[in-house]
Design an enzyme around this catalytic site. Sequence first.
Site, mmCIF file in Angstrom:
data_model
loop_
_atom_site.group_PDB
_atom_site.id
_atom_site.type_symbol
_atom_site.label_atom_id
_atom_site.label_comp_id
_atom_site.label_asym_id
_atom_site.label_seq_id
_atom_site.Cartn_x
_atom_site.Cartn_y
_atom_site.Cartn_z
ATOM 1 N N GLU A 180 1.438 0.183 -5.128
ATOM 2 C CA GLU A 180 1.031 1.392 -5.740
ATOM 3 C C GLU A 180 2.136 2.374 -5.814
ATOM 4 O OE1 GLU A 180 -3.566 2.106 -3.698
ATOM 5 O OE2 GLU A 180 -1.865 2.509 -2.556
ATOM 6 N N ASP A 206 0.723 -0.940 -0.021
ATOM 7 C CA ASP A 206 -0.030 0.021 0.144
ATOM 8 C C ASP A 206 0.913 1.235 0.000
ATOM 9 O OD1 ASP A 206 -2.561 1.208 0.383
ATOM 10 O OD2 ASP A 206 -1.687 2.017 2.361
#
Length: 719
Positions: A387, A350
Amino acid sequence: MKYDTITAELTINSIGIRMTKNFPLGVSKHGKKTLFSVYSEHAHKIELCLFSDDEKSETRIPLTKDENNVWSADLDNIKPGQKYGYRAYGEFAPQKGLYFNPNKLLIDPFAKDLSSTLKDWEDPALALTNNTDSAYAVPKSVVVFDDPKADAQKYPYLHKKPQTEWKDTVIYEANVKGFSAIHPDLPEDERGTFKAFANPEVIQYLKSLGITHLELMPVTTTCGGLQLKKEKGLSDYWGYNPINHFALDKRYGTREDFKQMVNELHKAGIEVGLDVVYNHTGEFGAEHNLLSYKGLDAPNYYRLTPDGYFIDTTGCKNSMNTNTPIMRRLLEDSLNYFAKDMGVDGFRFDLAGDCALDGNTRFDENGQFLSVIRQISEEQGVKISGEPWSAMGGYYRGNMKGMMEWNDKHEAAVRSFYRGDEYIVPELAGHISGGEGLWYGQNTSKYIRYVAAHDGFTAYDVVNYNEKNNWANNEYNNDGNNNNHSSVSPSREIAFRRIKSMMAANILSRGVPMICAGDELARTQQGNNNAYCQDNELTWLNWKHFSPEQRDLYLHIRKLTALRSNHPTFANLDVFSGEIVPSNGRKDIEWIRPDGQEMQNGDWNNQFNHILACVINGKNGEVSKNPASHKNSDDDFMILMCGNTYGIVDFKLPTPPNKQKWELVFDTTGKHKKINDNGTYSLEPYSYVLLTSRKPERTNERTIDFTAEALRAKGRTSY
């Protein structure tokens, strides 16, 4: 609850081991003794707190500090299941980033198990500024002793990892609770837990969809967000506020449940990946809860300014400092633990771009974070993805060295095309061909492609909502993305056609496709594009009462993944070059206009063009340059994609490179159409059409028939 507190007067063995890579942090067994170790550079004193089973009595044992800032105690007669925590003494000086308060029980950052979830994150006892003893409100760390030999016997497939190549990978992103919370064919005690994914019914479902990699949203213990109000029924459903990076969230089950899940999925050939969060924690900022890292050594776990303020690059009131020695150990130990001891096959990071910032919050592709995870990937043979951006606005797509990157630009391009946007064709061409250029591929092997993920609209909501509807989150609809590239469809038929077309554009594009759980069943969140706090039927998969359109969508996705699996043209990460294949004199990919001719520069610049079509050359030439590919040639294929053209377009089909004839594989209109006698195909708005032309040696084979993939429903099974 009042505690009976005992300060133990014991002789502690100070072992004084240097903090090397092999020095154990957390709890470790050696012989008949148990070593408790915790790191703090700035504490003046740390006590180990041992709790009785009922947590009503507490024994405090002072730890000894070595030259490497490791505090430890070596104890006899410690059994598995022993509950413990730490109390740290020192300055309470926020201007220095120091928050020592011995009234607050602290979770061991390296604990492999916790006694419970954090039941009430709003409890005033957790606040760092008061003197209330927080022990009753804090989950206790729990002593765990792993036994690799026993695990190998009990879970024979735990470490027999499928090792699926990236090119053959199909990812399914799921929330543990939401996937099976109301699944009617599972026992009640399995619903919403790890046990559900070990159930043969669920495994067969994943296999039927062609899933090779189950990616679970965060599963470690989490904390409710600052803005969440329990009386509103809100909770940290997604789990992106970790308070520990080892211990599993009790909502989902035990460590044994997790191992059994991995064992059964591995046995079925499905990998297990975890979404992990190292960019921030659930302790939030300087004025909030004291639970673990902040109370032990905030300057070494978090990014702080020289005057002690928490640097917030994540939007969550704090940012973990991935550049310090202790954070390197936390990364290494937690990732190795899940990969080695728990059998995990991959990690999705993340806000990985945020984790990759250096001490001055500048992106560093060779910094500690990316270096560590590349090392773990190589040593443990696990996939890494994430990400490539930071919440502070940094965008590093294409620069996350060694990591497969999430591609939000692909998501936006596919959604926009099937909304009818202008000026989108050149960008979309780059995405579906495996690259990020205009009409030829670049950088093909770096991207995971999706049209929906946990964060944002579901695929169904993309085609049924113009704007987000997040009022239930109690943030006045101010949260969530305002640009969803979505629109209300003119009819239910068109809505499902758009979903099917988007799914085809995703799964058959070059790259690694990901499906968000429930999109294959047209799951809706009623327009909520940030349902992080909605642990209820708004977010859970509804396995009951499927419409014919939902059933057809599910079967359509089965067809797409079967196609991808059977044809190296699609299961391929190689770049299209646009160059001539010598054996047949045609390019490896040709972009075609509706008149059957190749597109020219002026065609790419036509803002009103809503059609994108290409011929993919599968000639005995090399479909894949990868020698590990099980096939290096394929049939020819032609893709016809149509946005909003306000009518039917008769598309002139060019001759296939192999000189055979075109046959229809599928048309997302659902109509069983034929190629017109004049060699055109009637292309309808919002559709995706796939045609094939077989290699000459295969022309006697029957036309591709994916109706064999049709579901054999049993009893009242919904899917």
